[in-house]
Motif scaffolding. Structure first.
Motif, PDB file in Angstrom:
ATOM      1  N   GLY A   1       0.801  -1.218   0.000  1.00 56.55           N
ATOM      2  CA  GLY A   1       0.000   0.000   0.000  1.00 56.55           C
ATOM      3  C   GLY A   1       0.837   1.273   0.000  1.00 56.55           C
ATOM      4  N   GLY A   2       0.262   2.336  -0.578  1.00 62.54           N
ATOM      5  CA  GLY A   2       0.897   3.646  -0.520  1.00 62.54           C
ATOM      6  C   GLY A   2       2.029   3.858  -1.494  1.00 62.54           C
ATOM      7  N   ASN A   3       2.163   2.996  -2.502  1.00 66.36           N
ATOM      8  CA  ASN A   3       3.164   3.174  -3.548  1.00 66.36           C
ATOM      9  C   ASN A   3       2.484   3.612  -4.850  1.00 66.36           C
ATOM     10  OD1 ASN A   3       5.778   2.163  -2.272  1.00 66.36           O
ATOM     11  ND2 ASN A   3       4.430   0.412  -1.906  1.00 66.36           N
ATOM     12  N   ASP A   4       3.269   3.921  -5.851  1.00 68.66           N
ATOM     13  CA  ASP A   4       2.730   4.335  -7.149  1.00 68.66           C
ATOM     14  C   ASP A   4       2.772   3.141  -8.110  1.00 68.66           C
ATOM     15  OD1 ASP A   4       1.772   5.828  -9.269  1.00 68.66           O
ATOM     16  OD2 ASP A   4       3.709   6.767  -9.708  1.00 68.66           O
ATOM     17  N   LEU A   5       1.945   2.147  -7.808  1.00 70.39           N
ATOM     18  CA  LEU A   5       1.963   0.903  -8.565  1.00 70.39           C
ATOM     19  C   LEU A   5       0.828   0.853  -9.581  1.00 70.39           C
ATOM     20  CD1 LEU A   5       2.705  -1.511  -5.577  1.00 70.39           C
ATOM     21  CD2 LEU A   5       4.341  -0.516  -7.189  1.00 70.39           C
ATOM     22  N   LYS A   6       1.096   0.262 -10.746  1.00 71.33           N
ATOM     23  CA  LYS A   6       0.111   0.208 -11.816  1.00 71.33           C
ATOM     24  C   LYS A   6       0.081  -1.186 -12.442  1.00 71.33           C
ATOM     25  CE  LYS A   6       0.636   5.136 -12.790  1.00 71.33           C
ATOM     26  NZ  LYS A   6       0.936   6.188 -13.786  1.00 71.33           N
ATOM     27  N   PRO A   7      -0.417  -2.170 -11.715  1.00 70.52           N
ATOM     28  CA  PRO A   7      -0.475  -3.531 -12.250  1.00 70.52           C
ATOM     29  C   PRO A   7      -1.558  -3.656 -13.320  1.00 70.52           C
ATOM     30  CG  PRO A   7      -1.585  -3.437 -10.141  1.00 70.52           C
ATOM     31  CD  PRO A   7      -0.969  -2.084 -10.341  1.00 70.52           C
ATOM     32  N   LYS A   8      -1.324  -4.501 -14.301  1.00 69.04           N
ATOM     33  CA  LYS A   8      -2.312  -4.755 -15.341  1.00 69.04           C
ATOM     34  C   LYS A   8      -3.153  -5.993 -15.037  1.00 69.04           C
ATOM     35  CE  LYS A   8       0.395  -2.557 -18.998  1.00 69.04           C
ATOM     36  NZ  LYS A   8       1.046  -2.727 -20.333  1.00 69.04           N
ATOM     37  N   SER A   9      -2.718  -6.751 -14.048  1.00 64.64           N
ATOM     38  CA  SER A   9      -3.430  -7.962 -13.652  1.00 64.64           C
ATOM     39  C   SER A   9      -3.040  -8.314 -12.225  1.00 64.64           C
ATOM     40  CB  SER A   9      -3.065  -9.115 -14.590  1.00 64.64           C
ATOM     41  OG  SER A   9      -3.565 -10.353 -14.100  1.00 64.64           O
ATOM     42  N   LEU A  10      -3.963  -8.986 -11.525  1.00 63.77           N
ATOM     43  CA  LEU A  10      -3.669  -9.503 -10.192  1.00 63.77           C
ATOM     44  C   LEU A  10      -3.651 -11.034 -10.185  1.00 63.77           C
ATOM     45  CD1 LEU A  10      -5.666  -7.206  -7.712  1.00 63.77           C
ATOM     46  CD2 LEU A  10      -3.316  -6.989  -8.538  1.00 63.77           C
ATOM     47  N   GLN A  11      -3.499 -11.638 -11.349  1.00 68.67           N
ATOM     48  CA  GLN A  11      -3.508 -13.091 -11.431  1.00 68.67           C
ATOM     49  C   GLN A  11      -2.420 -13.719 -10.576  1.00 68.67           C
ATOM     50  OE1 GLN A  11      -5.978 -14.815 -12.965  1.00 68.67           O
ATOM     51  NE2 GLN A  11      -5.033 -16.578 -11.938  1.00 68.67           N
TER      52      GLN A  11
END
Length: 238
Positions: A179-189
């Protein structure tokens, strides 16, 4: 945009491991040379403006170093607690006290690069790098090879970009806070591979392209607590 925080069960996960007394746990434990060298390589790539890791020196007993916990019987390093120390003033403290706090906080943050020498710590079960400043770098892919990890806290550490899919290889991981980062995942698989996971915090990650988030998280067999606040989810998500 709606914040989502889902608690599926009162969170009883054993964070007590994080509360071990470093001195008591390590007082009579020696240090493995290969693990000491791995930590020194790790330190050399860090930016440490306040010299927090001054105890990490060549020839020293690494089980007594700041933030290092060794197993009482085996002597292997099994925990690294390197979260930035935060002693937040009372809300109505004088302005000068708050200013001093912010100056101290900014100077105590670790940054720089994260050396893959951590892979030499074969028995590492707990890693906490939260509240530091790793701005400009992604979560290292080699974290997915730290197969003994049961606790990983990278919250508020200013990581950016994608979440490495091979984190899903951490079958022993029970607690994961990104939490609290600048993350941009395209999937949570990749979350599906975390077969022991009980706690997951992805707050402030941009999940607008991770259209599988609902299916992955709600079908996870062991997940007890999930935090998805400020994740750019659709307004109609409950």
């Amino acid at each position: 945009m709606k914040s989502v925080t889902i608690t599926l069960f009162p969170f009883l996960f054993v964070i007590l491991a994080i509360c071990f007394s470093f001195c008591d746990a390590n007082s009579n434990v020696l240090c493995f040379e290969s693990e000491r060298k791995a930590l020194l390589k790790f330190k050399n790539d860090l930016v440490d403006p306040s010299n927090r890791l001054s105890s990490w020196v060549e020839g020293g007993g690494c089980c007594k170093w700041l933030g290092v916990v060794c197993h009482n019987s085996t002597g292997h390093i099994n925990q690294l607690h390197l979260a930035a120390p935060l002693s937040v003033p009372h809300f109505d403290a004088p302005v000068a006290e708050w200013e001093a706090y912010h100056r101290s906080k900014n100077n105590s943050l670790l940054g720089g690069k994260i050396n893959p020498s951590l892979l030499e710590l074969k028995h590492l079960s707990s890693l906490d790098l939260s509240n530091n400043n790793f701005s400009g770098i992604q979560i290292p892919k080699f974290f997915g090879l730290l197969e003994s990890l049961s606790y990983l806290n990278l919250s508020q550490a200013r990581f950016q970009g994608a979440i490495p899919h091979n984190l899903g290889n951490l079958s022993k991981l029970q607690y994961l806070d990104l939490g609290g980062n600048d993350l941009k995942p395209k999937s949570l698989q990749w979350v599906s591979g975390l077969s022991s996971l009980q706690y997951l915090d992805l707050s402030h990650a941009d999940l607008s392209k991770a259209t599988d988030w609902l299916q992955v998280t709600f079908q996870h067999p062991s997940l007890l607590e999930l935090h998805l606040s400020a994740c750019s989810l659709e307004d109609d998500v409950e």
